[in-house]
Design an enzyme around this catalytic site. Structure first.
Site, PDB file in Angstrom:
ATOM      1  N   HIS A 189       0.777  -0.951  -0.010  1.00  0.00           N
ATOM      2  CA  HIS A 189      -0.055   0.185   0.130  1.00  0.00           C
ATOM      3  C   HIS A 189       0.993   1.368  -0.014  1.00  0.00           C
ATOM      4  O   HIS A 189       0.417   2.397  -0.612  1.00  0.00           O
ATOM      5  CB  HIS A 189      -0.936   0.075   1.216  1.00  0.00           C
ATOM      6  CG  HIS A 189      -1.920  -1.047   0.998  1.00  0.00           C
ATOM      7  ND1 HIS A 189      -2.623  -1.666   2.026  1.00  0.00           N
ATOM      8  CD2 HIS A 189      -2.710  -1.471   0.245  1.00  0.00           C
ATOM      9  CE1 HIS A 189      -3.469  -2.335   1.659  1.00  0.00           C
ATOM     10  NE2 HIS A 189      -3.550  -2.285   0.241  1.00  0.00           N
ATOM     11  N   ARG A 296      -5.093  -7.983 -13.131  1.00  0.00           N
ATOM     12  CA  ARG A 296      -4.651  -9.208 -12.417  1.00  0.00           C
ATOM     13  C   ARG A 296      -5.843  -9.420 -11.178  1.00  0.00           C
ATOM     14  O   ARG A 296      -5.919  -8.753 -10.076  1.00  0.00           O
ATOM     15  CB  ARG A 296      -3.365  -8.996 -11.553  1.00  0.00           C
ATOM     16  CG  ARG A 296      -2.241  -9.266 -12.745  1.00  0.00           C
ATOM     17  CD  ARG A 296      -0.855  -9.089 -11.947  1.00  0.00           C
ATOM     18  NE  ARG A 296       0.241  -9.419 -12.676  1.00  0.00           N
ATOM     19  CZ  ARG A 296       0.996  -8.820 -13.388  1.00  0.00           C
ATOM     20  NH1 ARG A 296       0.914  -7.355 -13.222  1.00  0.00           N
ATOM     21  NH2 ARG A 296       2.260  -9.160 -14.110  1.00  0.00           N
ATOM     22  N   ARG A 332      -8.062 -10.710 -16.761  1.00  0.00           N
ATOM     23  CA  ARG A 332      -7.639 -12.158 -16.617  1.00  0.00           C
ATOM     24  C   ARG A 332      -8.275 -13.000 -15.262  1.00  0.00           C
ATOM     25  O   ARG A 332      -8.595 -12.375 -14.617  1.00  0.00           O
ATOM     26  CB  ARG A 332      -6.006 -11.973 -16.488  1.00  0.00           C
ATOM     27  CG  ARG A 332      -5.555 -13.539 -16.270  1.00  0.00           C
ATOM     28  CD  ARG A 332      -3.807 -13.639 -15.824  1.00  0.00           C
ATOM     29  NE  ARG A 332      -3.607 -12.955 -14.804  1.00  0.00           N
ATOM     30  CZ  ARG A 332      -2.324 -12.726 -14.567  1.00  0.00           C
ATOM     31  NH1 ARG A 332      -1.322 -13.006 -15.303  1.00  0.00           N
ATOM     32  NH2 ARG A 332      -1.872 -12.350 -13.189  1.00  0.00           N
ATOM     33  N   GLU A 431       2.407 -18.184 -21.777  1.00  0.00           N
ATOM     34  CA  GLU A 431       3.317 -18.000 -20.656  1.00  0.00           C
ATOM     35  C   GLU A 431       3.925 -19.356 -20.426  1.00  0.00           C
ATOM     36  O   GLU A 431       4.610 -19.298 -19.574  1.00  0.00           O
ATOM     37  CB  GLU A 431       2.830 -17.372 -19.647  1.00  0.00           C
ATOM     38  CG  GLU A 431       1.615 -17.655 -18.774  1.00  0.00           C
ATOM     39  CD  GLU A 431       0.955 -17.053 -17.819  1.00  0.00           C
ATOM     40  OE1 GLU A 431       1.730 -16.153 -17.386  1.00  0.00           O
ATOM     41  OE2 GLU A 431      -0.212 -17.338 -17.343  1.00  0.00           O
ATOM     42  N   ASN A 454       7.065 -13.038 -18.050  1.00  0.00           N
ATOM     43  CA  ASN A 454       7.446 -13.331 -16.681  1.00  0.00           C
ATOM     44  C   ASN A 454       7.691 -14.880 -16.495  1.00  0.00           C
ATOM     45  O   ASN A 454       8.468 -15.306 -16.024  1.00  0.00           O
ATOM     46  CB  ASN A 454       6.913 -12.887 -15.478  1.00  0.00           C
ATOM     47  CG  ASN A 454       6.595 -11.093 -15.620  1.00  0.00           C
ATOM     48  OD1 ASN A 454       7.277 -10.645 -16.411  1.00  0.00           O
ATOM     49  ND2 ASN A 454       5.456 -10.885 -15.020  1.00  0.00           N
ATOM     50  N   ASP A 455       6.259 -15.487 -16.724  1.00  0.00           N
ATOM     51  CA  ASP A 455       6.444 -16.997 -16.482  1.00  0.00           C
ATOM     52  C   ASP A 455       6.984 -17.854 -17.776  1.00  0.00           C
ATOM     53  O   ASP A 455       7.588 -18.765 -17.630  1.00  0.00           O
ATOM     54  CB  ASP A 455       4.906 -17.255 -16.344  1.00  0.00           C
ATOM     55  CG  ASP A 455       4.307 -17.154 -15.098  1.00  0.00           C
ATOM     56  OD1 ASP A 455       5.295 -17.522 -14.062  1.00  0.00           O
ATOM     57  OD2 ASP A 455       3.347 -16.803 -14.657  1.00  0.00           O
ATOM     58  N   ARG A 465      11.227 -17.653 -11.169  1.00  0.00           N
ATOM     59  CA  ARG A 465      11.214 -16.271 -11.183  1.00  0.00           C
ATOM     60  C   ARG A 465      11.452 -15.622  -9.756  1.00  0.00           C
ATOM     61  O   ARG A 465      11.770 -14.290  -9.884  1.00  0.00           O
ATOM     62  CB  ARG A 465      10.212 -15.825 -11.800  1.00  0.00           C
ATOM     63  CG  ARG A 465       8.724 -15.967 -11.120  1.00  0.00           C
ATOM     64  CD  ARG A 465       7.835 -15.673 -12.234  1.00  0.00           C
ATOM     65  NE  ARG A 465       7.023 -14.562 -11.925  1.00  0.00           N
ATOM     66  CZ  ARG A 465       5.663 -13.932 -12.247  1.00  0.00           C
ATOM     67  NH1 ARG A 465       5.122 -15.025 -13.100  1.00  0.00           N
ATOM     68  NH2 ARG A 465       5.221 -12.926 -11.883  1.00  0.00           N
ATOM     69  N   CYS A 502       2.320  -8.792 -21.979  1.00  0.00           N
ATOM     70  CA  CYS A 502       1.909  -7.912 -20.684  1.00  0.00           C
ATOM     71  C   CYS A 502       2.982  -8.287 -19.487  1.00  0.00           C
ATOM     72  O   CYS A 502       2.685  -7.886 -18.535  1.00  0.00           O
ATOM     73  CB  CYS A 502       0.684  -8.249 -20.028  1.00  0.00           C
ATOM     74  SG  CYS A 502       0.266  -9.913 -19.872  1.00  0.00           S
TER      75      CYS A 502
HETATM   76  C1  PEP Z   1       3.622 -13.061 -16.796  1.00  0.00           C
HETATM   77  O1  PEP Z   1       3.558 -14.219 -16.344  1.00  0.00           O
HETATM   78  O2  PEP Z   1       4.285 -12.587 -17.563  1.00  0.00           O
HETATM   79  C2  PEP Z   1       2.383 -12.130 -16.379  1.00  0.00           C
HETATM   80  C3  PEP Z   1       2.066 -11.075 -16.787  1.00  0.00           C
HETATM   81  O3  PEP Z   1       1.596 -12.655 -15.351  1.00  0.00           O
HETATM   82  P1  PEP Z   1       2.096 -12.837 -13.825  1.00  0.00           P
HETATM   83  O4  PEP Z   1       3.186 -11.768 -13.604  1.00  0.00           O
HETATM   84  O5  PEP Z   1       0.820 -12.186 -13.025  1.00  0.00           O
HETATM   85  O6  PEP Z   1       2.443 -14.233 -13.492  1.00  0.00           O
HETATM   86 MG    MG Z   2       1.974 -15.279 -15.433  1.00  0.00          MG
END
Ligand code: PEP
Ligand code: MG
Length: 581
Positions: A189, A296, A332, A431, A454-455, A465, A502
């Site tokens: 926050h 998210r 999502r 992903e 990211n994934d 990660r 994303c």
């Molecule tokens: C990702 O995996 O790149 C993604 C955008 O989702 P999250 O970071 O919420 O897993």
């Molecule tokens: Mg992800």
């Protein structure tokens, strides 16, 4: 030099003000059986009093900062209704015959033990909310006034263990130059409020409150996450210069708000925002986001002790959808699991949660939970433009199964006579490597793809990660990642659907140049990165990025990719960014 998480951009130089939480003196004593009712009454009165105070704060924030920021205080009100905390304390008064203060303390102090297995940063942050609320109830029980930051005499930088929203709300914006806190992360926050107030902040510094002496000079660099304690005159001069440059840079970015995210040679990219809740929408839209590319939704499920109802979800989604219209919101569906857990969810513990029953796999198992969410999404779609996106798709059957459930939900809504949109686009996150390789087949089943880099990086390179030990192996520019993305984009375009990105790669200027060259159509980035990424897009030449990428696709190592990129485009990117640094 202490380094933490850069939570809100900008540079602050000033005197440190150490914010200490009052240590309330709580006595523990046994009460007699005939005193139990009176004690419960006293506790309930303190809870009611706390509710009143928080409602007042919520109104104040709503008027002075923004409706979305006030949303945080709704979770405080939820905590005040939470059976685990409230009924738990009452039970303790009754069963252990403890005074109300001691019963409350024993109840909330037992939470971390109960949730010990949960690694989620978010849950940990929500526990701090519980502590803040409990502190307020205690103050009311003890009839002590609450602390306020509204009467500061001079300009200062606040150094604290953590800042509760009820602290930040009373802040005099002209007096507070910056924040530095021991705890907190990207979604804390303090970070959200600091960004909303546009105050530079670094969080998660671990022990900054122990290192800084009250009144000493410190520098908070919200761009790099560094904090300098007792800087030398030379450092002060250097940071003053950095600050001057940053302000000029920020001002220059403002001019971009209404300009299109278009490359020099005319390729227009859609630039949208990633949000975790309604509180982030205002900033994103103000900076010219063309919609929400990733909502998210799991965070809606997380700051509470029970699942959000359909109506509650509808309200949250509708708030976002209405604000973002006429642009679209990609909602999502629940992406729980991995490092995101709920305290109250019936999910068995797994040895390897990132590979386990997470995201769409969990939704397909907990069909009723999934249906409730889909109902709320379809109903919210009446108020603007909505697209649905399934997370962590790794097989075609999952898409089909999810779509079958979606069709059932539509039938049910129809039967019940509830109004909903029948024509939302359906997309999947790419992903997982299997989805990336199967992109040609998947593309025939859906309306769009969004690359969750990211994934995708984590699963492709087998690098956790969130594990610092292997962080050096986490390579967004690994040739394999580029090849996979290349395959996805080509397959999607052949089937006539668009591809977005994303993951964090889309918020990185070098990453953007590669994604553009690979032909990605949309980028969705953190609200605070919208203007910067727009600037990068506007200074790139699409044709040039395509040529660069065609060379990169033949290289064998991340190092080679980085070296080549740097030689072709590094200087330009550095120049685009703040003062050539
Ligand atoms: C990702 O995996 O790149 C993604 C955008 O989702 P999250 O970071 O919420 O897993
Ligand atoms: Mg992800």
């Amino acid at each position: 030099m202490p380094k933490g998480v850069a939570a809100s951009p900008g540079i602050a130089i000033g005197k440190a003000y150490i914010l200490e939480k009052e240590n309330l003196c709580i006595l523990e004593y046994k009460i007699k059986q005939e005193e139990v009712e009176r004690e419960i009454k006293r506790f309930k009165k303190a809870v009611e009093e706390s509710k009143k105070q928080i409602l007042e704060i919520k109104d104040k924030v709503s008027k002075e900062i923004g409706k979305q920021e006030a949303y945080i205080f709704q979770s405080y009100l939820n905590i005040l209704e939470d059976p685990l905390l409230i009924d738990g304390t009452i039970e303790k008064i009754k069963n252990s015959r403890l005074n109300a203060e001691a019963a409350l303390r024993a109840t909330y102090k037992s939470f971390p033990e109960k949730f010990k297995a949960i690694q989620s940063e978010f849950i940990k942050e929500r526990f701090r909310d519980v502590e803040d609320v409990a502190q307020r109830i205690l103050q009311n029980l003890l009839e002590q006034p609450t602390m306020s930051l509204s009467h500061l005499e001079e300009k200062i930088i606040i150094v604290a263990y953590d800042l509760a929203p009820s602290d930040t709300v009373s802040i005099d914006k002209d007096k507070v130059l910056g924040f530095a806190t021991d705890v907190g992360g990207r979604t804390s926050h303090t970070a959200i409020m600091a960004r909303a107030l546009e105050i530079p902040a670094v969080v998660g510094l671990r022990d900054i409150t122990k290192k800084v002496k009250p009144g000493s000079t410190i520098i908070v660099d919200g761009n790099s996450g560094k904090v300098i304690i007792n800087p030398t005159p030379r450092q002060i001069e250097r940071y003053k210069e950095k600050k001057r440059k940053f302000l000029i840079y920020k001002k220059s970015l403002e001019n971009l708000k209404s300009l299109p995210p278009k490359t020099i040679d005319g390729r227009e990219i859609e630039l949208a925002a990633n949000i975790a809740g309604p509180e982030e929408v205002d900033l994103a839209m103000r900076d010219g986001a063309e919609g929400v590319g990733l909502y998210r939704t799991e965070y809606l499920y997380m700051n509470r002790s029970s699942l959000p109802s359909e109506e509650e979800q509808l309200e949250a989604y509708r708030a976002v959808v209405e604000k973002v219209a006429p642009y679209s919101v990609i909602i999502r569906t629940l992406d729980l699991g991995g490092d995101k857990f709920l305290s109250h969810f019936p999910v068995p513990r797994e040895i390897n949660p990132f590979m386990g029953c997470r995201a769409i796999r969990l939704s397909l198992e907990l069909v009723e939970v999934f249906k409730t969410q889909l109902r709320a999404i379809l109903r919210a779609a009446m108020y603007g433009k909505v697209k649905v996106m399934y997370p962590m798709i790794s097989a075609l059957e999952e898409v089909r199964k999810a779509n079958r459930i979606l069709s059932e939900v539509k039938e049910e809504l129809k039967r019940e006579g509830l109004s909903f949109s029948d024509s939302v686009d359906i997309g999947v996150m790419i992903e997982v490597p299997s989805a990336a390789v199967m992109a040609d087949i998947l593309a025939r089943e859906v309306d769009f793809f969004s690359l969750g880099t990211n994934d995708l990086i984590q699963y492709t390179l087998a690098v956790d990660r969130v594990n610092e030990k292997v962080a050096h192996l986490y390579q967004p520019l690994h040739p394999t990642i580029l090849r996979l993305i290349d395959n996805v984009v080509k397959a999607a375009h052949r089937e006539g659907i668009w591809v977005g990105a994303c993951g964090e790669m889309a918020s990185d200027p070098l990453g953007v140049s590669v994604l553009l060259g690979l032909g990605v159509d949309e980028l969705s980035v953190a609200p605070t990165s919208i203007l910067e990424i727009k600037k990068v897009i506007r200074e790139l030449n699409w044709e040039e990025t395509q040529k660069i990428v065609s060379h990169l696709l033949n290289l064998g190592t991340s190092k080679q990719v980085k070296r080549y990129l740097d030689s072709r485009i590094g200087k330009k990117i550095r120049k685009i960014l703040q003062g050539g640094e």
